[in-house]
Each structure stands twice: as structure tokens, then as C-alpha cells.
Scaffold this active site. Sequence first.
Site, PDB file in Angstrom:
ATOM      1  CB  THR A 151      38.574  36.760  39.802  1.00  0.00           C
ATOM      2  OG1 THR A 151      37.374  37.480  40.065  1.00  0.00           O
ATOM      3  CG2 THR A 151      39.226  36.462  41.132  1.00  0.00           C
TER       4      THR A 151
ATOM      5  CE  LYS B 298      37.620  39.669  43.236  1.00  0.00           C
ATOM      6  NZ  LYS B 298      38.263  39.745  41.909  1.00  0.00           N
TER       7      LYS B 298
ATOM      8  CB  SER C 237      39.913  36.245  33.772  1.00  0.00           C
ATOM      9  OG  SER C 237      39.998  37.274  34.739  1.00  0.00           O
TER      10      SER C 237
ATOM     11  CG  ASP D  34      42.135  39.531  33.432  1.00  0.00           C
ATOM     12  OD1 ASP D  34      41.592  39.653  32.317  1.00  0.00           O
ATOM     13  OD2 ASP D  34      41.522  39.178  34.453  1.00  0.00           O
TER      14      ASP D  34
END
Length: 371
Positions: free
Chosen positions: A138, A170, A266, A303
Amino acid sequence: MARRKGFDPLFRGQGSSNGEPGKGHLPLPKLLRTQGEGESEREYAEKGRCALREGESESGKRQTWNPTEAKTVALLAPRWCHSSDHRPQPPDRPAHRKMLKPALEPRRGFSFENCQRNASLERVLPRLRVPHARKTGTTIAGLVFQDGVILGADTRATNDSVVADKNCEKIHFIAPKIYCCGAGVAADAEMTTRMAASNMELHALSTGREPRVTTVTRLLRQTLFRYQGHVGASLIVGGVDLTGPQLYGVHPHGSYSRLPFTALGSGQDAALAVLEDRFQPNMTLEAAQELLVEAITAGILGDLGSGGSVDACVITRTGAKLLRTLSSPTKPIERPSQYRFAPGTTAVLSQTVTPLTLELLEETVQAMEVE
């Protein structure tokens, strides 16, 4: 001898009200012997009676020895007899009462015994593979601008190396002017923020005031600290109250920090690199929104656990505005042209037809009712 209400020592028998020992009970020894070499527990329990010391009180003589509890007493004797003057202590002292309580008592709260057991087994058995938490992906970020706070997050939810949801929310609601971004385990972040929102609603109804950002942060960090990091939720709390715009970062173990800008997840390294390079105090809404989109985009592109689109939430004194799909940095690749091949372009090298032998086992005919 009158007994204390609600307390029945282990070393006393069911005596009568006048202090005499009950039927079937033997006198309790004042000095418990130790187990000898080559002696079994049963023999040690049966030979547990020993001579009474000189000068003992009458109340000590009235104490009884229950043969059915001999094994328990024998197991506890080496610890029960030790004292500073090597004399037996009465069994109704607080330390002995605590020792005589059952080993397995119903306890409240979260139990970490399995975690400690797994850690011990992993040290003893090198080849043992104990269950570990999966790495989650995330990128969430937030920053304070001139008129309030802006929060942002990506929309990708992963299950190990599989994309579980491409459009996951989120950014969670806490209060009308307080929102929270969650990274980590999706279920932990969702339920933690839901409980915080429920408690803040009750707090607002009981006090008649709008909740503060510090109150929400305190509730969240105390909840996470209580579970010692086993609730994997990294949170960014942002909002505006009577003290002005505030932004907090809360980590899974309960630690927190108040910052003008922050990023977690991350993809936080790439997002923080953009924020540290371009952030300025008292930014306008347009500049802060552009910077936030670039930070989340950097996390998405750097990522594999982050992806999808960029969601944002702008919080000011007048209220909050949730912006879904503010930007989509990873659009699907479109083919420049369509590829059409005529039948027979690819040669067939061999062809085999195998007939299947089928046997009719049962045939059923059902008529449909027609009005």
C-alpha cells in the site's frame, strides 16, 4: 476455629465447626519432607507425614491432612517449605494463596501464548516453519496545507502476489472533519477505524462537542499498543478541529508522531522522497493536491504492491470532500492495431479423432406446467 469467608485452604480438611478434624482426615504435618532419590511420587505422598515440632500451637495441631490431596501437596512441598528461616509457613499467607491458585485461569484480553510458543519452537527446531504474517502492499500519504489537511492513497488490495481488488477504499471516515488512511492488513485497518468512528460518535453525543484529532489518535494508538503489533494497521490520521489542521502517523505497535507531511506503506520510500523534495509550508490547495498525486504515483510506480488509481480527501474547516479516482497513473495498455489471421494461416501438423463410448444410465423427462 472459624474459617475465612470464601477461602478454603488446600491443606485443610473439612473439619467440624468446633475446630476438630473431620472424619477420614489425618493430622497435617508442620514440616513437609523432601522427596528422596529413587522414591516415586506416590510413595512420597504416602510418607508425607512427619514429626511435629516442639512448641507448636494448638491451632497447628488441629490442621488436617487429606489423603486425596496428598499428591498435590507432595508436588508443591519443595516450593511451599522454603522460607528465610527454613520453617514451614502457614498456607493462608498471600504468597501461598497465589501459588495455590489454578495454573490456567480465565483471563481477559488478547492472548500471546501461541506467539511465544511458536518463537520458542522456531529456536529449538530450525526446520520448523511457523506461520508468519504476509507482506502487504500500500502507499498512503498526507500533508498539511494552508487551509487544512489532504490525505491520499492508492486503490490496490493484494493477497500475497495476487491482486485481490483494484478499486479498494483506503481512506476511512472517523468524524465529519477527521479521516484516516489505513495500510497493512485490510481487515485490521477496517475494523480498527470502524471502532474508532463508533467511539467518537458516542463521545460527541455524550459531550456535545466535536471530537479532536488528538482524541482520535490517542484512541487508535492505545488500541494498537494493547495488541503489541499483532493488529497490523499503519494509520495516517488527519483532520481539522478548533486547534487547526493536524496530521498524525500511527504505527502498528502504538507509536505515533505529529508531522507536517508523512507517508506509510510498502511504497512509502518513493512517496517520502517526493514529499521531502517539494513540500513547503502554507501551500495552496492546488499545489498540495498536485504534490500528493505525484507522491502517491511515485509509490505506485516504484512498488508492485501498490497500484490502481489515486484517491484523495480534502479536509478544511467547512467540511471534508472525498475525491475518488483523482488520477490513474497505470492505465491499461491499448493495442495499436488488431491482429486478424485468416483460417489456415497456421499449418496443422497432425489431427487425431478419438470417439467416446457413452452408456445411458438414466433418463428422466419432466413436464413443465403451463397455465
